[in-house]
Design a protein around this motif. Structure first.
Motif, mmCIF file in Angstrom:
data_model
loop_
_atom_site.group_PDB
_atom_site.id
_atom_site.type_symbol
_atom_site.label_atom_id
_atom_site.label_comp_id
_atom_site.label_asym_id
_atom_site.label_seq_id
_atom_site.Cartn_x
_atom_site.Cartn_y
_atom_site.Cartn_z
ATOM 1 N N THR A 119 8.089 -11.083 -6.551
ATOM 2 C CA THR A 119 7.095 -11.604 -5.599
ATOM 3 C C THR A 119 7.212 -13.125 -5.502
ATOM 4 O O THR A 119 7.835 -13.763 -6.343
ATOM 5 N N VAL A 120 6.609 -13.679 -4.459
ATOM 6 C CA VAL A 120 6.647 -15.122 -4.234
ATOM 7 C C VAL A 120 5.368 -15.754 -4.757
ATOM 8 O O VAL A 120 4.270 -15.296 -4.462
ATOM 9 N N MET A 121 5.513 -16.792 -5.531
ATOM 10 C CA MET A 121 4.351 -17.457 -6.129
ATOM 11 C C MET A 121 3.655 -18.370 -5.135
ATOM 12 O O MET A 121 4.283 -18.952 -4.269
ATOM 13 N N ASP A 122 2.398 -18.528 -5.369
ATOM 14 C CA ASP A 122 1.641 -19.540 -4.652
ATOM 15 C C ASP A 122 2.009 -20.901 -5.270
ATOM 16 O O ASP A 122 2.218 -20.979 -6.474
ATOM 17 N N PRO A 123 2.100 -21.959 -4.468
ATOM 18 C CA PRO A 123 2.535 -23.246 -5.020
ATOM 19 C C PRO A 123 1.742 -23.742 -6.236
ATOM 20 O O PRO A 123 2.316 -24.314 -7.147
ATOM 21 N N LEU A 407 -4.030 -7.798 -5.042
ATOM 22 C CA LEU A 407 -2.901 -7.103 -4.418
ATOM 23 C C LEU A 407 -1.576 -7.557 -5.032
ATOM 24 O O LEU A 407 -0.677 -6.753 -5.243
ATOM 25 N N ARG A 408 -1.494 -8.830 -5.316
ATOM 26 C CA ARG A 408 -0.232 -9.331 -5.847
ATOM 27 C C ARG A 408 0.079 -8.722 -7.214
ATOM 28 O O ARG A 408 1.213 -8.379 -7.501
ATOM 29 N N PHE A 409 -0.949 -8.594 -8.024
ATOM 30 C CA PHE A 409 -0.706 -7.973 -9.331
ATOM 31 C C PHE A 409 -0.430 -6.474 -9.172
ATOM 32 O O PHE A 409 0.414 -5.909 -9.865
ATOM 33 N N SER A 410 -1.109 -5.842 -8.243
ATOM 34 C CA SER A 410 -0.914 -4.411 -8.019
ATOM 35 C C SER A 410 0.521 -4.113 -7.611
ATOM 36 O O SER A 410 1.064 -3.056 -7.914
ATOM 37 N N VAL A 411 1.115 -5.080 -6.947
ATOM 38 C CA VAL A 411 2.417 -4.882 -6.356
ATOM 39 C C VAL A 411 3.523 -5.388 -7.293
ATOM 40 O O VAL A 411 4.687 -5.080 -7.149
ATOM 41 N N PHE A 458 -2.109 1.496 -9.246
ATOM 42 C CA PHE A 458 -2.085 1.421 -7.783
ATOM 43 C C PHE A 458 -0.843 2.088 -7.177
ATOM 44 O O PHE A 458 -0.967 2.909 -6.264
ATOM 45 N N PRO A 459 0.334 1.814 -7.680
ATOM 46 C CA PRO A 459 1.537 2.384 -7.061
ATOM 47 C C PRO A 459 1.511 3.907 -6.988
ATOM 48 O O PRO A 459 1.769 4.478 -5.929
ATOM 49 N N CYS A 460 1.165 4.572 -8.095
ATOM 50 C CA CYS A 460 1.180 6.028 -8.029
ATOM 51 C C CYS A 460 -0.160 6.583 -7.585
ATOM 52 O O CYS A 460 -0.240 7.679 -7.042
ATOM 53 N N GLY A 461 -1.225 5.800 -7.803
ATOM 54 C CA GLY A 461 -2.546 6.294 -7.451
ATOM 55 C C GLY A 461 -2.766 6.393 -5.959
ATOM 56 O O GLY A 461 -3.174 7.426 -5.429
ATOM 57 N N VAL A 462 -2.468 5.310 -5.264
ATOM 58 C CA VAL A 462 -2.737 5.296 -3.829
ATOM 59 C C VAL A 462 -1.578 5.867 -3.043
ATOM 60 O O VAL A 462 -1.751 6.538 -2.035
ATOM 61 N N PHE A 463 -0.393 5.628 -3.535
ATOM 62 C CA PHE A 463 0.786 6.042 -2.778
ATOM 63 C C PHE A 463 1.436 7.282 -3.378
ATOM 64 O O PHE A 463 2.643 7.357 -3.506
ATOM 65 N N SER A 464 0.630 8.225 -3.765
ATOM 66 C CA SER A 464 1.214 9.370 -4.472
ATOM 67 C C SER A 464 2.076 10.231 -3.561
ATOM 68 O O SER A 464 3.253 10.442 -3.812
ATOM 69 N N GLY A 465 1.457 10.719 -2.488
ATOM 70 C CA GLY A 465 2.187 11.630 -1.615
ATOM 71 C C GLY A 465 3.035 10.891 -0.616
ATOM 72 O O GLY A 465 2.586 9.952 0.014
#
Length: 729
Positions: A119-123, A407-411, A458-465
DNA sequence: ATTCGAACCATTTTT
DNA sequence: TGGTTCGAAT
């Protein structure tokens, strides 16, 4: 399509045409101010595309800012009847966004120590990380408050193998630690995007295997806008894109495979060298790539008098040629003090508006940001609609600042730093210390924090199917338990929730669009792409969200696309814009030019004034104060005013001299100062506040982001300062 | 902890 | 030129 290009072609002058047709391996266009620089750039791209059959995919079109990139793509789309698909213009954008795309799609970041999911960091994040490392590793680093600047400025010295940092501290030991930590947390700072992609693009930089597999992208043409603004890092990136290592001459044999360079810029408009290297990159680039230099000498913007005056400030080249019949006017005015001047400007602008000039055609430029305060106040009182050029970002809205981190940590669950920041956030987090948050994140204690578990799963929870649609904004809202986190009982809950939901809608819309364009992508990747590009896009809020965020914005401007308002901005911010009428205020020694230390700096001040003057199409009014009321600013003519030949100046009057008028300024200044005090330390005595709904109340606390106030009949209520719901009196 | 002299810097801002 | 910050010394 073809007719459009022919039309465009016919409108070009022969200098411009020559630039478009140039096919040298490297060509740099010295584009004078207002000479149709962007038009040439667009024409070049179209010519390559249509006449030379070079697909857009084989071009890199690089800009310095997002705004410029957007403008180029928009104008390109307008000139091409057929829609341009986003994947065709993957090489179009800012240096950083193109570098990011390369790292994601074409280069093996694994070789450099990251994974594709980075991911890209905030400055600011990098500075925070550096500070943490200093503490945890017991490093001794001086001037921590200027760490950000130091990290940037001293990197060159570190890289070139200097033994000691400027202040003889552990700064140089910090760099490798910081890099290692960024790799460990799988994220890159802005500068890493350029540095790593440059490294991987260079022969021998990436592993030979990876190169053979993917085939490093070698654009046939590299086109650069505003080259004079690029820095050393961007120059290296260019060289790497062109397949030039800059060292050996062995690349001669590959000459026909190398990309061609077409760069456009203006050495007379270098006004940001203080944040770069200080060398004039325009000439550096010309020299480095052995570029042919062409010139665009005709200015289509300003009246002849304005141009003639501006020519006195020109540092490079033989002078700008005008094109317009109109002479334009230059006026010099003297005012007693900034207050008198603001009053005068308000009256003057009102008068202009009454006689038919639109507010949007008028701009006021000043040297320092703080000069705008008084202007804004006076304009407001006079009912003159104005717009300050201060960009609002996601970071200015606490809920969104926090939500982006969620979101950034989730991703990217490797990003411990962000995970900790989310949990330890005093407003929306888990009401825990940084230490505790660190424990949760590092020891993966999902049972301790539900929010942490939700982010982690988040990755498997929301995007399971896989077959499912991209989740709705509401689904995301619920998943993270935002209802609870945003304090449903607080006064600003409705607004916070609304803002958050609106933002999540944006996320979903973006992801939906990505999926539509390129099916086969994973939800998580789309989401990551959104987060990354929003980091690079300066986290700007677009109109819709902004309106949702501050409904009761300061002036009740119409909700039309471009509000009719006078633009107030610094000279720096004026670059690239044009207005019918321009006022440049405070042309006093010590302000314009600002007190400067060296010759180089003084030259830059001159270019800055030049940039400001040349924004004006028809009317340019310059003014100076008899009584500037600022330390270090003299109540005299700036020497810049003396540099303008008298016969070009059409009037020289003003409100200077009369001293009784000084009273207003004193009053105003006192008022501003008092307001400032209240902002900084408001709990002195009983400070009264006013709210639209709750009426008058008393301020209880103010920690900088939240204001707590007590209202008779309603009790204590909390507000987010950023929304300006409560007026502190 | 507090005080002192010396050194440094001020403003402009994008990604 | 005046405000901040550092490090050394109390």
């Amino acid at each position: 399509m073809k007719t459009d290009f022919r039309d465009m072609w016919r409108q070009l002058n022969h200098y411009q045409q020559e630039a478009v047709l140039d096919e040298n391996p490297a060509c740099v266009v010295n584009a004078n101010v207002g000479s149709g620089k962007t038009t040439v750039l667009i024409a070049k791209v179209l010519w390559l595309h249509m006449e030379k059959q070079i697909p857009f995919e084989d071009m890199a079109v690089l800009t310095f800012t997002n705004k410029a990139a957007d403008e180029i793509i928009a104008r390109l789309k307008k000139s091409c009847e057929g829609e341009i698909a986003p994947e065709q213009v993957h090489g179009f954008g800012t240096f950083h966004s193109v570098a990011l795309r390369l790292l994601k799609d074409r280069l093996s970041v694994e070789t450099a120590g990251w994974t594709k999911e980075f991911t890209v960091m905030d400055p600011d994040e990098e500075t925070d990380l550096a500070l943490e490392l200093i503490t945890s590793r017991g490093l001794k680093v001086k001037y921590k408050n200027r760490l950000k600047k130091r990290l940037e400025q001293e990197y060159g010295a570190y890289e070139s193998g200097k033994a000691e940092s400027r202040y003889k501290d552990d700064l140089f030991a910090l760099y490798p630690l910081l890099l290692k930590e960024k790799k460990r947390q799988n994220k890159m700072a802005f500068s890493d995007l350029l540095r790593v992609s440059t490294e991987l693009l260079s022969p021998g930089g990436g592993s030979a295997d990876a190169e053979a597999e993917n085939g490093v992208w070698r654009p046939a043409w590299v086109i650069v806008d505003e080259v004079q603004d690029s820095d050393a890092l961007q120059m290296e990136f260019l060289a790497a894109l062109l397949g030039q290592t800059g060292k050996g001459e062995e690349h001669k044999e590959h000459e026909e495979h190398r990309g061609k360079l077409f760069a456009v810029g203006d050495p007379n408009q270098v006004i940001y060298s203080w944040r770069g290297t200080g060398d004039n990159m325009f000439f550096l680039l010309k020299h480095r790539f052995g570029a042919r230099e062409l010139t665009l000498p005709v200015n289509y913007r300003s009246g002849a008098s304005i141009l003639e005056a501006a020519n006195r400030f020109l540092q490079f080249g033989t002078g700008i040629q005008g094109d317009r019949e109109n002479r334009g006017t230059i006026t010099v005015k003297n005012h007693y003090d900034p207050f008198q001047e603001a009053e005068y400007l308000a009256e003057r602008i009102r008068g202009m508006h009454e006689s038919g000039t639109a507010y949007r055609d008028i701009a006021v430029f000043y040297r320092l940001q703080r000069q705008s305060e008084l202007l804004a106040k006076v304009f407001e009182r006079h009912g003159i609609p104005y717009e300050l050029s201060v960009k609002e970002t996601l970071k200015d809205i606490p809920v969104l600042d926090w939500l982006v981190k969620v979101l950034r940590f989730s991703v990217n669950s490797m990003d411990e730093q962000t995970g900790i920041a989310v949990l330890a956030d005093p407003l929306y987090g888990e009401k825990c210390t940084k230490k505790k948050a660190g424990q949760i994140v590092r020891e993966d204690r999902r049972e301790t924090s539900e929010l942490y578990r939700r982010m982690k799963e988040f990755p498997c929870g929301v995007f399971s199917g896989k077959e499912e649609e991209f989740p709705s904004a509401q689904a995301l809202f619920d998943w993270f338990g935002l209802r609870e986190a945003l304090h449903p009982t607080s006064a600003e809950y409705r607004r916070d929730a609304q803002t958050a939901l609106a933002f999540l809608e944006e996320v979903c819309a973006y992801c939906g669009q990505i999926l539509e364009e390129g099916p086969g992508k994973r939800y998580m990747d789309c989401m990551r792409e959104f987060i990354n590009s929003s980091a690079l896009y300066g986290m700007k809020i677009d109109a819709g969200e902004k309106n949702a965020a501050d409904k009761n914005a300061v002036d009740g401007g119409e909700t039309g696309e471009a509000p009719d308002s006078v633009k107030l901005m610094t000279l720096h911010a004026s670059k690239g814009l044009e207005f019918d009428t321009v006022f440049i205020i405070g042309v006093n020694p010590g302000l314009i030019p600002l007190r400067c230390t060296g010759f180089e700096q003084e030259e830059e001040e001159r270019r800055l004034f030049f940039v400001g003057m040349t924004r004006a199409k028809n009317e340019l009014e310059l003014s100076w104060y008899t009584n500037p009321g600022e330390p270090g600013v003299a109540g005299e003519y700036s020497r810049y005013l003396k540099m303008i030949p008298e016969h070009l100046i059409s009037g020289e009057t003003g409100t200077g001299g009369s001293s009784e008028k000084g009273y207003g300024l004193q009053q105003m200044r006192r008022q501003i100062q008092e307001n400032r005090k209240k902002k900084e330390q408001p709990e002195e005595k009983k400070v009264r506040v006013r709210h639209r709904k709750y009426g008058e109340g008393v301020l209880v606390s103010d920690d900088g982001t939240t204001v707590e106030a007590e209202f008779p009949g309603y009790g204590k209520k909390q507000f987010l300062k950023a929304f300006g719901e409560v007026e502190i009196k």
